[in-house]
Design an enzyme around this catalytic site. Structure first.
Site, PDB file in Angstrom:
ATOM      1  N   THR A 146       3.454   7.755  -9.166  1.00 14.93           N
ATOM      2  CA  THR A 146       3.979   7.790 -10.531  1.00 14.93           C
ATOM      3  C   THR A 146       2.862   7.285 -11.438  1.00 14.93           C
ATOM      4  O   THR A 146       1.841   6.785 -10.951  1.00 14.93           O
ATOM      5  CB  THR A 146       5.191   6.844 -10.690  1.00 14.93           C
ATOM      6  OG1 THR A 146       4.751   5.505 -10.436  1.00 14.93           O
ATOM      7  CG2 THR A 146       6.320   7.188  -9.739  1.00 14.93           C
TER       8      THR A 146
ATOM      9  N   ALA B   2       2.845   2.386  -7.820  1.00 15.43           N
ATOM     10  CA  ALA B   2       3.383   1.847  -9.074  1.00 15.43           C
ATOM     11  C   ALA B   2       2.205   1.313  -9.889  1.00 15.43           C
ATOM     12  O   ALA B   2       1.456   0.452  -9.413  1.00 15.43           O
ATOM     13  CB  ALA B   2       4.370   0.724  -8.767  1.00 15.43           C
TER      14      ALA B   2
ATOM     15  N   VAL C  24      -0.029  -0.741  -5.218  1.00 16.72           N
ATOM     16  CA  VAL C  24      -0.345  -1.063  -6.610  1.00 16.72           C
ATOM     17  C   VAL C  24      -1.443  -0.119  -7.117  1.00 16.72           C
ATOM     18  O   VAL C  24      -2.531  -0.052  -6.545  1.00 16.72           O
ATOM     19  CB  VAL C  24      -0.791  -2.538  -6.752  1.00 16.72           C
ATOM     20  CG1 VAL C  24      -1.117  -2.855  -8.207  1.00 16.72           C
ATOM     21  CG2 VAL C  24       0.285  -3.481  -6.205  1.00 16.72           C
ATOM     22  N   LYS C  25      -1.102   0.590  -8.192  1.00 19.35           N
ATOM     23  CA  LYS C  25      -2.045   1.580  -8.733  1.00 19.35           C
ATOM     24  C   LYS C  25      -2.852   0.910  -9.851  1.00 19.35           C
ATOM     25  O   LYS C  25      -2.282   0.408 -10.833  1.00 19.35           O
ATOM     26  CB  LYS C  25      -1.237   2.753  -9.281  1.00 19.35           C
ATOM     27  CG  LYS C  25      -1.981   4.055  -9.327  1.00 19.35           C
ATOM     28  CD  LYS C  25      -0.990   5.170  -9.634  1.00 19.35           C
ATOM     29  CE  LYS C  25      -1.649   6.490  -9.793  1.00 19.35           C
ATOM     30  NZ  LYS C  25      -0.726   7.480 -10.349  1.00 19.35           N
ATOM     31  N   VAL C  26      -4.164   0.912  -9.682  1.00 18.46           N
ATOM     32  CA  VAL C  26      -5.055   0.161 -10.574  1.00 18.46           C
ATOM     33  C   VAL C  26      -6.084   1.119 -11.176  1.00 18.46           C
ATOM     34  O   VAL C  26      -6.681   1.917 -10.438  1.00 18.46           O
ATOM     35  CB  VAL C  26      -5.793  -0.944  -9.763  1.00 18.46           C
ATOM     36  CG1 VAL C  26      -6.727  -1.747 -10.649  1.00 18.46           C
ATOM     37  CG2 VAL C  26      -4.796  -1.849  -9.039  1.00 18.46           C
TER      38      VAL C  26
END
Ligand code: E4P
Length: 217
Positions: free
Chosen positions: A27, A60, A86-88
């Site tokens: 997402t 996310a 965790v999308k960074v």
């Protein structure tokens, strides 16, 4: 090759999950906004809902751009569910945060990657996934698939464990080409996945088989 669906739409996620071939979901803030999911609590609840539908990883994305903010947000997201990745973003502070998360055992997806140099840094920092955006490169007359090839070469040279997650997939041929190159994962819309099903000879062949069966039974 892992198949992720690139959406926050619950119906489409369920449909892909029902196919039995779904390995995860990606997402981003734009996809959440498209579904009308706003406000911290609603967004977190939506991630949990997605995790409960699929068996695999759910990316996310943080919205902070400073190290402390990314770490705080990422730790809170990772605590939501053990499927959360965790999308960074690929920025200096993001690389520092990815290194921090990898030392803490928190899985990451380094997003907004548009060059092999950026992908090299993400792998050095210990990202679980790197997301080169091939469709957005194609949009500006640059060969997105060539980037996937270059990253594959560099990662193989050094046996980096970071998985290449081909993102910004726009159509079925992107998936097929990424599979030929050896991308570890692809994330695309449901339509691009369903496109893999289609062949006119399958349709006409099935029609004939059923007609012949019905003539004799
Ligand atoms: C990746 O994880 C992103 O969500 C996504 O693939 C972006 O794709 P777009 O270029 O179609 O917005």
């Amino acid at each position: 090759m892992k198949f992720f669906i690139d959406t926050a739409n619950i119906d489409q996620i369920k449909e892909a999950q029902d196919l039995g071939i779904l390995d995860g979901v990606t997402t981003n803030p734009s996809l959440m906004a498209k579904e009308g999911i706003t406000g911290e609590e609603n967004i977190k609840n939506h991630y949990i809902k997605i995790c409960e539908i699929v068996d695999g990883d759910v990316s996310a994305e943080v919205i902070s751009t400073d190290f402390e903010g990314i770490v705080k947000e990422g730790e809170a997201l990772a605590k939501l569910h053990d499927q959360i990745v965790v999308k960074v973003p690929m920025i200096k502070e993001g690389i520092k945060a990815i290194k921090y998360f990898s030392e803490k055992g928190i899985r990451t997806n380094c997003t907004l990657v548009f060059s092999v140099g950026q992908a090299l840094l993400a792998a050095k920092a210990g990202a679980t996934y790197v997301s080169p955006f091939i469709g957005r490169l194609d949009d500006i007359s640059t060969d997105g698939l060539n980037l996937i090839e270059e990253i594959r070469l560099v990662y193989d040279n050094y046996m980096f464990e970071t998985q290449i997650l081909a993102a910004s997939i726009r159509h079925t041929m992107h998936i097929i080409d990424c599979a030929k190159i050896g991308a570890d994962v692809m994330t695309g819309p449901l339509s691009s996945i369903e496109g893999l099903l289609k062949h006119p000879l399958t349709d006409s062949g099935l029609e004939k088989f059923l007609a012949d069966y019905n003539k004799n039974n």
